[in-house]
Design an enzyme around this catalytic site. Sequence first.
Site, mmCIF file in Angstrom:
data_model
loop_
_atom_site.group_PDB
_atom_site.id
_atom_site.type_symbol
_atom_site.label_atom_id
_atom_site.label_comp_id
_atom_site.label_asym_id
_atom_site.label_seq_id
_atom_site.Cartn_x
_atom_site.Cartn_y
_atom_site.Cartn_z
ATOM 1 C CB CYS A 26 -91.574 75.578 73.011
ATOM 2 S SG CYS A 26 -92.030 76.630 71.602
ATOM 3 C CG HIS A 69 -86.790 75.306 71.830
ATOM 4 N ND1 HIS A 69 -87.422 74.080 71.821
ATOM 5 C CD2 HIS A 69 -87.589 76.151 71.128
ATOM 6 C CE1 HIS A 69 -88.552 74.170 71.139
ATOM 7 N NE2 HIS A 69 -88.679 75.416 70.708
ATOM 8 C CD GLU A 89 -85.091 71.890 73.402
ATOM 9 O OE1 GLU A 89 -85.995 71.784 72.553
ATOM 10 O OE2 GLU A 89 -85.201 72.575 74.443
#
Length: 523
Positions: free
Chosen positions: A85, A179, A181
């Site tokens: 990002c 993202h 994660e």
Amino acid sequence: MTNIHNHKILILDFGSQYTQLIARRVREIGVYCELWAWDVTEEQIREFAPTGIILSGSPESTTEENSPRAPEYVFNAGVPVLGVCYGMQTMAMQLGGLTETSDHREFGYASVSLENSTALFANLNDNLTASEPKLDVWMSHGDKVTRLPQNFQVTGTTPTCPIAAMSDESRRFYGVQFHPEVTHTKKGLELLTNFVVNICGCETKWTAENIIEDAVARIKEQVGDDEVILGLSGGVDSSVVALLLHRAIGKNLHCVFVDNGLLRLHEGDQVMEMFGDKFGLNITRVDAESRFLGELAGVSDPEAKRKIIGKVFVDVFDDESKKLTNVKWLAQGTIYPDVIESAASKTGKAHVIKSHHNVGGLPDYMKLGLVEPLRELFKDEVRKIGLALGLPAEMINRHPFPGPGLGVRVLGEVKKEYCDLLRRADAIFIEELRNSGWYEKTSQAFSVFLPVKSVGVMGDGRKYDWVISLRAVETIDFMTAHWAHLPYDLLGKVSNRIINEVNGISRVVYDISGKPPATIEWE
């Protein structure tokens, strides 16, 4: 012995709420990593010698003049770099590309079309549409890369973000606008595995068994034949510290269990049975109930109660430590999030700076060396290690219990009578949650003693007795929470049992407040 720190990832934190998640995912893959503020020096990076570097997201905008940038050395260190990002945007700008504020902000689910082959996306796709591979991802950005740096190629696009992913395969630089994660990005863990294992070449040696072996060896090296004192509460962190130290130094560990009279039903006896009888630890139980309740008498302010409980604990613990003349070390259950929160970044942007109760809170008169075997570990890792050390799953997965205990679950002034009523009511609530299978479905459940009397009818007579509130919530991160929609028949059974079995309670209510606006605990 396995070197679990040989291969390691450095995560530079630009302030994203998800940064700790990146670290937890990398650890989950089986690789050690550390999370540092973005403004580290070249010297610090060289000293750490990372195998790869990840640049986190950020609430900042790369289009702002003074927004944070990665140290130039990151791109000259000769190791793979992944920008996530904001991390991708600052990578693009620092290497000669361009970012702009987007007309179409992307927040939430998106489908990224994969273009050009890249090692980062090897063997990844969530669906094939007309033979075009796509990834289902989670976006959260207002800026976007509009011009690639030299030698980069586009590897992913969305309708509103033409450069949703980019790579320079020769230098092993990668950027993703989404993202990986967060769990909403379905193949996020596989993507991070591609980067950490396949691109960086890290071996997956970060396992519970290896961490235990490493911790025991380091404790032995640090303390030698010295004696160590530990405040053992029976919570997960201090319990795991106790077992690691016991494995390393045996009877040279002195555990002090301060029974403050603010624990759950039979909890003091359970701690002694578990650690004294089952594991054979050198443990002393200090009955300090009257001392704690005496200091709390007449005090109703929650913050004042917390401070008193903290101070009395330190005083009691210090009294015990003075009886042990050969102790050189104090063991603590400090874990990695405590260290991160307390790390003083020069900018203050990287982390919320606050004084944590396990970090820097020692009284001046305890001049002992610190042993912190868990300071590299996240809470989920501590739990895995606890299981590997033989702690029962029921204890490891128990709901959180506040440090001040029932001191903040008895509203207003704390009295022994109130604590005894609350203990019994809470035990019934938890027992019925376990019996019905709802304990595992809720993140935290407990009872609260309300210092108000309510009329009740028992037999032919009326009585004025106290009120208990039940609280159960569902949450992922404890930052926000929803009240648990427990079945009415379960709530009815709990209420009926408490009123009939706990003499002194006339009414039971259920708290249906979410967080926000309410907090999870009442005080």
